[in-house]
Design a protein around this motif. Structure first.
Motif, short mmCIF file in Angstrom:
data_model
loop_
_atom_site.label_atom_id
_atom_site.label_comp_id
_atom_site.label_asym_id
_atom_site.label_seq_id
_atom_site.Cartn_x
_atom_site.Cartn_y
_atom_site.Cartn_z
N GLN A 189 8.68 32.55 -5.87
CA GLN A 189 8.88 33.80 -6.60
C GLN A 189 10.25 34.07 -6.96
OE1 GLN A 189 7.06 36.58 -3.58
NE2 GLN A 189 5.59 37.05 -4.96
N PHE A 190 11.21 33.82 -6.04
CA PHE A 190 12.67 33.82 -6.48
C PHE A 190 13.17 32.76 -7.64
CE2 PHE A 190 17.12 32.95 -5.85
CZ PHE A 190 17.80 34.20 -5.93
N GLY A 191 12.55 31.93 -7.56
CA GLY A 191 12.67 30.86 -8.52
C GLY A 191 11.98 31.48 -9.92
N MET A 192 10.81 31.93 -9.81
CA MET A 192 10.27 32.71 -10.93
C MET A 192 11.13 33.62 -11.72
SD MET A 192 7.39 31.04 -12.08
CE MET A 192 6.85 32.17 -12.83
N ILE A 193 11.65 34.38 -10.70
CA ILE A 193 12.53 35.66 -11.37
C ILE A 193 13.71 34.72 -12.27
CG2 ILE A 193 14.25 37.22 -10.65
CD1 ILE A 193 12.24 38.02 -8.40
N ASN A 194 14.51 33.88 -11.81
CA ASN A 194 15.52 33.01 -12.07
C ASN A 194 14.82 32.48 -13.69
OD1 ASN A 194 18.09 33.42 -10.56
ND2 ASN A 194 16.53 33.12 -8.93
N SER A 195 13.68 32.11 -13.37
CA SER A 195 13.17 31.30 -14.67
C SER A 195 12.95 32.34 -15.79
CB SER A 195 11.97 30.49 -14.23
OG SER A 195 12.26 29.53 -13.64
N ALA A 196 12.85 33.44 -15.39
CA ALA A 196 12.56 34.60 -16.35
C ALA A 196 13.74 34.85 -17.05
CB ALA A 196 11.84 35.74 -15.76
N PHE A 197 14.79 34.99 -16.25
CA PHE A 197 15.97 35.23 -16.73
C PHE A 197 16.57 33.99 -17.68
CE2 PHE A 197 20.71 33.75 -16.51
CZ PHE A 197 21.31 34.92 -16.84
N GLN A 198 16.28 32.66 -17.44
CA GLN A 198 16.56 31.60 -18.28
C GLN A 198 15.95 31.79 -19.42
OE1 GLN A 198 18.70 29.45 -18.13
NE2 GLN A 198 19.57 29.58 -16.06
N ALA A 199 14.63 32.15 -19.52
CA ALA A 199 13.92 32.36 -20.61
C ALA A 199 14.49 33.22 -21.80
CB ALA A 199 12.40 32.54 -20.28
N ALA A 200 14.68 34.45 -20.94
CA ALA A 200 15.29 35.61 -21.76
C ALA A 200 16.82 34.96 -22.33
CB ALA A 200 15.56 36.66 -21.19
N TYR A 201 17.43 34.23 -21.48
CA TYR A 201 18.72 33.81 -21.91
C TYR A 201 18.68 32.80 -23.26
CZ TYR A 201 23.58 31.57 -21.44
OH TYR A 201 24.77 31.02 -21.56
N GLY A 202 17.49 31.98 -22.98
CA GLY A 202 17.42 30.86 -24.15
C GLY A 202 17.22 31.71 -25.43
N ILE A 203 16.22 32.61 -25.45
CA ILE A 203 16.23 33.55 -26.68
C ILE A 203 17.21 34.26 -27.11
CG2 ILE A 203 14.72 35.85 -27.62
CD1 ILE A 203 12.46 34.75 -25.51
#
Length: 427
Positions: free
Chosen positions: A49-63
């Motif tokens: 779950q913690f990894g998914m939260i950071n992945s959500a950040f990365q997805a938004a950062y890419g956008i």
């Protein structure tokens, strides 16, 4: 004897502003990972779950990178950078209101969208304010703000969290962004328009324009940029190597806790030391291409060496799981410094090869590619660590150690040199 004209140094004031922006940026990014041991007890999330939260950040950062690359080339560095920092500062403040795992997903997405403007704006500012031979050093200097932020964060964030509550760490970080904007808006402008820039410095900045790519009157579009093989040399390398730096920022506190039994109160000195090593060595390595070029080496070859040497210096991290605490600190610090030097030189290849009207756009596209890698890797990290709690970090550090050699080989295939591209007329 003829005296050389005095060259003022307003460009280094600009570089200092970029440095402080990057420092605040990386403090904001690292707060969550530093608070993880505290928040584990409150939210009871898994590593996945913690990894998914950071992945959500990365997805938004890419956008955010993709959007701000276009926005900055369209509306300018001054406006684009201010909008970006205002956005991420509001998002940082919003973290203090979070009361659930879902709330952290939303807050990290907002933060990632805003932070997407930092590197496109900073790289474009360096291209505007520095001659080609100084760009790698200027990029290394402002990029060292990420290391300074990573030094300040573990030294300050746990103290703030335990003294005032974890929410206040986000509040202070958000307020710092608005203080920066108050300095940026009156100080920044194009060097050819600011009265406070001397004629000698302006000539120094613009003096090597014959060595840089031809300028075009209008920004190049995304599709036009992607037609060039050399653009992909930057994009693919960002995809392969950016996740390594995110791995350090996100998982190092957990690495010391899970493999060494050290909570944040015990590991903060190790973390501070790592990023102190990174700060000093990365600047020295960023200086290398300019040093070689000043002694007659072709700029393209000097830049290649500036990528190859860091790629080699990351390899010792393969042994980090077998090392003692302080040896591990040295190995991780060396790898982190190599990454930052690699990153500074890789960013500089964009302005070497492409006109200024395309710099922020390509930087944004490459940053988005790095974020895609950053989306996938934290998810993989969480799954691997949950499934292999004893050997997971050994495997992950192995991936990190080999990533740069692979990236350098790909870069060499796609861009054997970093000479300027010949811009084709839009059809």
């Amino acid at each position: 004897m003829t005296r050389r004209p005095h060259i003022s140094s307003y460009r280094w004031i600009i570089c200092t502003l970029l440095f402080f922006a990057t420092t605040v940026n990386y403090i904001d990014r690292q707060i969550l990972s530093l608070l993880k041991p505290i928040l584990d007890d409150q939210f009871h999330w898994t590593n996945a779950q913690f990894g998914m939260i950071n992945s959500a950040f990365q997805a938004a950062y890419g956008i955010g990178l993709f959007f701000f690359g276009w926005f900055i080339d369209r509306f300018g560095t001054k406006v684009g950078f201010a909008v970006s920092i205002a956005s991420w500062s509001l998002a940082a403040l919003g973290h203090a209101l979070v009361t659930s795992i879902g709330g952290f997903f939303a807050a990290r997405i907002a933060l990632g969208l805003g932070e997407g403007g930092n590197f496109p704006a900073a790289v474009k500012a360096v291209a505007q304010w520095f001659p080609q031979r100084e760009r790698a050093l200027a990029t290394a200097l402002f990029n060292s703000g990420s290391n300074v932020g990573a030094i300040i964060a573990p030294a300050v964030v746990p103290w703030v969290a335990y003294a005032f509550g974890w929410q206040w760490a986000f509040v202070f970080a958000g307020l710092a962004g608005f203080v920066w904007i108050a300095a940026w808006l009156p100080l920044y402008g194009a060097p050819e328009t600011l009265d406070r820039v001397s004629a000698a410095e302006r000539e120094h900045i613009l003096g090597d324009q014959t060595a840089v790519p031809q300028e075009t009157s209008a920004p190049l579009g995304f599709r036009q940029v992607l037609h060039y093989r050399k653009a992909w040399s930057f994009i693919v390398c960002k995809f392969l190597t950016d996740p390594v730096w995110w791995f350090f920022l996100i998982w190092l506190p957990d690495f010391f806790k899970k493999t060494r039994g050290l909570d944040i109160k015990s590991s903060w000195l190790l973390l501070v030391t790592i990023y102190a090593i990174v700060t000093v060595l990365s600047i020295a390595l960023g200086w290398l291409p300019g040093y070689l070029a000043a002694r007659g080496m072709a700029p393209s070859r000097a830049r290649k060496i500036g990528l190859f040497v860091p790629a080699i210096l990351v390899l010792p991290i393969l042994a980090v799981s077998l090392a003692g605490n302080w040896t591990a600190v040295i190995l991780i610090g060396l790898a982190g410094a190599a990454h930052q030097a690699w990153s500074a030189n890789l960013f500089s290849t964009v302005s070497d090869m492409f006109p200024k009207t395309a710099v922020a756009t390509l930087t944004g596209i490459g940053g988005m590619a790095g974020s895609i890698g950053g989306i996938l890797f934290p998810i993989a990290c969480g799954v691997i660590l949950d499934r292999f709690p004893d050997q997971g970090y050994t495997f992950l550090f192995g991936i990190c150690g080999l990533a740069y050699i692979v990236a350098f080989a790909v870069n060499q295939m796609l861009a054997p040199n970093f000479d300027p591209v010949k811009i084709r007329a839009a059809s």
